[in-house]
Design an enzyme around this catalytic site. Structure first.
Site, PDB file in Angstrom:
ATOM      1  N   LYS C 194       0.841  -1.210   0.000  1.00 31.05           N
ATOM      2  CA  LYS C 194       0.000   0.000   0.000  1.00 31.05           C
ATOM      3  C   LYS C 194       0.867   1.248   0.000  1.00 31.05           C
ATOM      4  CE  LYS C 194      -1.823   2.668   3.219  1.00 31.05           C
ATOM      5  NZ  LYS C 194      -1.941   4.010   2.642  1.00 31.05           N
ATOM      6  N   GLY C 246       7.332   4.485   8.225  1.00 30.19           N
ATOM      7  CA  GLY C 246       6.473   5.633   8.490  1.00 30.19           C
ATOM      8  C   GLY C 246       6.727   6.175   9.883  1.00 30.19           C
ATOM      9  N   GLU C 268      10.451   0.662  10.132  1.00 28.57           N
ATOM     10  CA  GLU C 268      11.458   1.700   9.879  1.00 28.57           C
ATOM     11  C   GLU C 268      10.749   3.008  10.179  1.00 28.57           C
ATOM     12  OE1 GLU C 268      13.270   4.430   8.955  1.00 28.57           O
ATOM     13  OE2 GLU C 268      13.153   4.037   6.811  1.00 28.57           O
ATOM     14  N   CYS C 302      13.435  10.431   7.133  1.00 28.28           N
ATOM     15  CA  CYS C 302      13.399   9.924   8.501  1.00 28.28           C
ATOM     16  C   CYS C 302      14.769  10.037   9.162  1.00 28.28           C
ATOM     17  CB  CYS C 302      12.919   8.482   8.512  1.00 28.28           C
ATOM     18  SG  CYS C 302      13.717   7.488   7.261  1.00 28.28           S
ATOM     19  N   GLU C 399      10.396  14.919  16.074  1.00 29.91           N
ATOM     20  CA  GLU C 399      10.638  14.873  14.643  1.00 29.91           C
ATOM     21  C   GLU C 399       9.714  15.860  13.941  1.00 29.91           C
ATOM     22  OE1 GLU C 399       9.666  11.183  12.577  1.00 29.91           O
ATOM     23  OE2 GLU C 399      11.443  11.448  11.348  1.00 29.91           O
TER      24      GLU C 399
END
Lengths: 294, 336, 489
Positions: C194, C246, C268, C302, C399
């Site tokens: 997806k 994500g 991850e 990321c 983040e």
């Protein structure tokens, strides 16, 4: 007149010391004929917390110790265990094992520790890689210890099962907090004494006795624990453990209940499961060959 | 050996032995070398250079896409920054005269083109060039100091320079003593540049590092800093006699030295990549680099030059292609 | 003597003219269905959603919204393909299919790059030079592993896992699809993937390429949709393996969702990576590394080097050079070849970034943004730097996933190691110094899965990537990336 036997007090092992549970609680352990053999500490959440603090404190120096030295120390555990062979056999018998099975269990445990002692300075070479990246960089991946690991010892196989989970974790540079088998806690406590006398720095191994129901949640949800390993855990506890582990993205390693006496239950993957892979990049000048220049 | 390291000016970066060769301080260890001047010792330590990082940065400049008006403007700038050069043993007055004419008339069939910035010749040809150019806006640059090797006594180098200036040179392109530099005698290099600068009088001094012989970008950076502090008006990559010459990596390293000096002192130093830039595309990439490292203030021939002989015609071909839409042939452009 | 005139040709400034990549050669359909069992099928709900170009807010295409039923169809197709074809196929044949996909992607690289830029907002320079080539190379790299798994894990019997459910983010849409699909296929698994709702198009183009490659039906299924679609994949009982890239929040959610099952999982997740500059660093290259570290892909990375640590003795110098460099960055139309910083991926993300910028100002940090113009339409954010930041500031802890850098200074090696590790994340780190022994000290002590020494934000199919701590577990890329898709006996 027969001499009155001096009974042993079974205590916890935290930070290289043998405290009683801060809760003051205990549970009575009975032999197969129903006779009380010992009072065992019923550890609390606070004991678990103290154990994690001790394990975290020990992590830096244990993981950075030379691999060769870790190997020597793990081998020393085997030596000390061998020296106390008869004590362990007796204790296992007390807890209900036959003499023959008890002897097998101890011997297999010693052999397993020797096996992992030998791995201490070798798994890195097997798990590492130099990676051929396309740019002008030297790139390599190495295995590093995951950190503080909570270990839920198998309920059965009181000594060998524990050794099989504990030793690869510390051989790989992790520090651990062990929840001993509720049913067979005595050999876990005695193993702590062996570890204590084997040059293993305080805090590297911490052993709690008590119930999984009470001790798994504080470990599994503890934000300073990096991984949980277990074997043959009940579905309910396992599920709850995994849910709690998500709070800090713990690595959760679940082994099914198995016959730990089989040689196939030992191996590199038991170490690998508690390793992180770190990849490092650095530029290389003049990768085109010695004669190339700017 | 003592571990005392003399204090250099900790102006903006800590002292690093990577940057300043210890042999510069040989006098500390009882060796009989000339004592470095206080001016030399006041040169800040040079930052270390990571070559792979420099290559990546230079690749980034080359992804800039220069199209349409920007391209035409850029190409004209390039023409106007060229030091049209002939530096051969077989140079004659005839050859130099032709080049001087071309310098002022790049392609007369297409009006509105600028001239080149300067012609660059040997000292013996300066007089000829001066006669040809008279008081043209095209400047005369002369190489000197026993170009290209620089292997001559100081007195000869000074005389070489004074002669070129007296013959009418506006600019002097000197070479540094690479042998001395590589031997660690950086103070010698410094003193020599300072002496030549004095001999130049009003002429602007370009200091050729001959980067192809300096071996590392760290050396290029250090030599740049030394040249700048010794009085260079321009720093220049190469004589054109040694390969590799003006790679983007070398030019970038030298531009960063100029940038740092400017940030520290407010003084502008010029830059001249020479040798190896023969296509319009590469020249435009150099301009991109100057614009992004130093800023638009440097985008004039007062502060930036290309030392080249064949670049001009390639630029002319590109200009004509852009104008006419037709791909061009070298046969339609005069060679000299 | 005649008066000399000036000899100058740049009386006006020199600005680069726009240089737009052509969109003429790309093919986009008006609407896209789901790619299940080798066929394009309509979503059972009949629902479609729009995907827009974040640089101008125009609709690019309509895309099917898969629900539980569609996911079930996709998993069933993947299971059937696994049981009947893919797990039975000779590994060398498997390899050839993956090689073929790599080649077909290379042939259509330009088209993929343009679509990626349109859908994600990233600059064409990056999608052309980084995303697409890396994605192709990833397939090429893993293809060769398919028939060499026994060498990857000597003395151990290697088995595939079965059906892999894979959920990827919007920051590197095609590249993440490649990171997920290539190793899964090489190890013999089948896939239900997806893509993110804001960036589904390149995954759908990849589906077209896969269709063209003749890969057996059902081996790769692409289902588009939102979080509910992803949740259905995670929850499906016949999925053997979940791979997710994500946010840490969603990663934790997935970890909880699979509790009590035997599903394998790799995560991850997020990061707040430290980029550490020592005084003896190659300063100019370090500045470039800082820029690459935080402004690459608009900071939607990321492993972005979002926490900059500079040794006090060079802090002023580094900040000055960094500001100069930021002034030369072009923010604007992602299709312009000269654009350095493109569009923020979505309105929502722009709001998140702006929220943190506001927090930073409120926390008393000193903000710097270059004076460059940004387009009035579309979602754009200037490169932003905060200095005078404390370790305890929110902007230094959370983040942001945007082009926002925080700068802290340090004095000693031990201090900076502690500060760098003082984070729940552990994805990446950068170290800049000329001293080899210090590099190895830091690369050993930094608790992060990737350490870039004297470089930053480098990626390669052969190089394992993944985090420590709350940045996730499992590795993608290289030999270690295979481990996530096999069971060893």
């Amino acid at each position: 007149m027969t001499r009155l036997q001096v009974l042993k007090t079974y205590k916890l092992f935290i930070g290289g010391q043998f405290p009683r549970t801060e809760s003051g609680r205990y549970y009575a352990l009975h032999g197969k004929d129903g006779i009380a053999i010992a009072n065992v500490c019923l550890s609390s959440r606070k004991d678990a917390r103290n154990a994690v603090v001790a394990a975290r404190k020990a992590f830096g120096s244990w993981s950075e110790r030379s691999a060769f030295n870790r190997g020597q120390i793990v081998y020393r555990i085997a030596e000390m265990l061998e020296g106390r062979r008869s004590q362990f056999i007796e204790e296992l018998q007390l807890m209900g094992l036959t003499a023959a099975n008890a002897a097998k269990e101890v011997d297999a445990s010693v052999d397993r520790i020797v096996y992992y002692a030998g791995w201490c300075d070798k798994y890195q070479q097997i798990l590492s890689a130099v990676n051929p990246v396309a740019s002008s960089h030297f790139n390599f991946s190495v295995a590093e210890a995951t950190g503080v690991v909570g270990i839920i010892a198998p309920e059965e196989s009181p000594l060998l099962g524990l050794v099989s989970l504990l030793i690869p974790a510390i051989a790989g540079g992790n520090t651990v907090v062990v929840i001993a088998s509720e049913k067979y806690p005595l050999s876990a406590v005695t193993l702590a004494e062996v570890i204590h006398s084997s040059d293993v720095p305080g805090g590297v191994v911490n052993i709690l006795t008590g119930t999984a129901d009470e001790l798994v949640p504080p470990l599994a949800s503890h934000l300073d624990v990096n991984a949980m390993t277990s074997s043959g855990l009940s579905a309910d506890i396992a599920r709850a453990m995994q849910v709690q582990a998500a709070d800090n993205v713990k690595r959760v390693v679940r082994y099914s209940a198995m016959d730990w006496s089989k040689p196939s239950t030992q191996g590199l993957s038991m170490i690998e499961d508690l390793q992180e892979i770190k990849t490092t990049w650095h530029p290389i000048e003049n990768i085109g060959g010695a004669t190339s220049s700017y | 050996m003592g571990s005392t390291i003399p204090t250099v000016n900790f102006d903006w970066i800590s002292f690093s032995t990577e940057c300043v060769s210890l042999t510069e301080f040989g006098f500390f260890y009882g060796m009989s070398k000339p004592k470095p001047s206080p001016q030399f010792l006041s040169i800040p330590a040079s930052p270390s250079i990571d070559k792979v990082g420099v290559e990546e940065r230079c690749a980034r400049f080359q992804t800039r896409s220069i199209k349409n008006d920007a391209k035409m403007q850029g190409l004209k700038m390039v023409l106007n920054m060229i030091d049209l050069t002939t530096l051969e043993g077989k140079d004659t007055p005839g050859k130099v005269r032709q080049m001087c004419y071309k310098a002022q008339h790049l392609h007369d069939s297409y009006p509105g083109l600028p001239t080149v910035a300067a012609v660059c010749v040997y000292p013996s040809m300066v007089g000829i060039a001066r006669k040809e150019l008279k008081d043209s806006i095209v400047k005369i640059a002369s190489v000197s100091t026993a170009f290209p090797s620089g292997q001559a006594p100081m007195s000869v180098k000074l005389e070489d320079t004074r002669f070129a200036v007296s013959e009418g040179a506006d600019e002097i392109d000197m070479v540094i003593s690479r042998g001395k530099f590589l031997a660690g005698e950086h103070n010698f290099v410094f003193d020599e540049i300072a002496a030549i600068k004095e001999a130049c009088g009003k002429a602007r001094l370009k200091v050729i590092l001959e980067t192809g012989e300096l071996s590392t970008l760290d050396n290029v950076r250090r030599a740049s800093d030394i040249a700048i502090h010794a009085g260079a008006d321009f720093i220049k990559t190469s004589t054109g006699k040694i390969q590799p010459a003006a790679t983007m990596q070398v030019t970038y390293t030298m531009l960063m030295a100029i940038r740092d000096h400017y940030d520290r002192t407010g003084i502008m130093i010029g830059m001249k990549p020479a040798g190896g830039i023969s296509t319009s595309k590469l020249a435009l990439h150099n301009l991109v680099m100057v614009k992004e490292v130093l800023g638009e203030k440097w985008l004039s021939n007062e502060w930036f030059r290309f030392g080249a002989s064949s670049l001009a015609n390639d630029v002319l071909m590109q200009i004509m292609k852009t104008e006419t839409g037709l791909y061009q042939s070298p046969e339609y452009f005069s060679m000299d | 003597m005649a008066k000399k005139t000036t000899n100058k040709s740049n009386e006006k400034g020199w600005e680069y003219a726009p240089s737009l990549e052509s969109t003429g050669h790309i093919e986009l359909k008006e609407s896209y269905d789901l790619f299940i069992d080798g066929k394009w099928v309509k979503p059972s709900s009949g629902k479609y959603f729009e995907t827009i170009n974040p640089a101008n807010e125009k609709v690019l295409a309509k895309v099917a919204h898969a629900n539980e039923e569609d996911v079930d169809r996709a998993v069933k197709a993947a299971r059937k393909a696994y049981d009947t074809v893919w797990s039975k196929m000779a590994p060398s044949e498997r390899a050839k299919y993956i090689f073929r996909i790599a080649r077909l992607m290379q042939e259509r690289a330009r088209e993929l790059a343009v679509i990626e830029t349109l859908d994600a907002g990233k600059s064409i320079r990056e999608s052309r030079d980084i995303d697409v080539p890396l994605a192709c190379n990833h397939f090429f790299y893993y293809a060769g592993w398919a028939d060499k798994l026994d060498y990857a894990f000597p003395t151990r019997k290697v088995e595939s896992l079965g059906v892999a459910g894979q959920i990827i983010p919007w920051n590197f849409p095609l590249l993440m699809a490649a990171w997920k699909i290539a190793p899964a296929l090489a190890a013999g698994n089948t896939v239900v993937l997806k893509p993110a709702e804001t960036t589904p198009l390149t995954a759908l183009k990849l589906a077209e390429i896969i269709e063209l490659s003749g890969l057996p039906a059902g081996v790769v299924n692409i289902v588009t949709g939102f979080g509910d679609t992803g949740a259905a994949i995670v929850a499906h009982p016949d999925v053997d393996k979940v791979a997710f890239t994500g946010s840490t929040a969603v990663g934790k959610h997935i970890q909880r969702a699979i509790a009590g099952t035997d599903k394998k999982v790799t995560l991850e997740l997020g990061g707040k990576s430290a980029n550490i500059i020592f005084e003896d660093a190659p300063i100019d290259q370090a500045v470039e590394g800082i820029v690459n570290g935080i402004f690459f892909n608009q900071g939607h990375v990321c492993c972005a080097g979002s926490r900059l640590f500079v040794q006090e003795s060079v802090a002023e110098l580094v900040v000055r050079k960094l500001k100069q460099r930021m002034d030369s960055l072009y923010v604007g139309d992602p299709l312009d070849k000269n654009t350095d910083i493109g569009a923020i991926n979505s309105k929502e993300q722009l709001e998140v970034i702006n929220k943190y910028i506001k927090i930073g100002i409120e926390e008393g940090a000193e903000m710097y943004q270059p004076s460059c113009e940004i387009p009035s339409k579309g979602y754009f954010c200037k490169p932003t730097l905060f200095s005078n930041v404390a370790q305890s500031n929110l902007i230094a802890q959370e983040e942001i996933f945007g082009p926002v850098l925080t700068i802290q200074t340090f004095r000693t090696v031990d201090e900076v190691i502690q500060k760098a590790n003082n984070s729940p994340f552990g994805l990446a780190a950068g170290v800049w110094t000329d001293k080899g022994s210090r590099i190895f000290n830091l690369t050993t002590k930094l608790r992060a899965g990737v350490v870039w020494a004297n470089t930053y934000n480098k990626f390669d199919p052969a190089s394992p990537f993944g985090g420590y701590k709350e940045s996730g577990f499992g590795r993608e890329g290289g030999l270690h990336g295979l481990r996530a898709y096999v069971k060893l006996k």
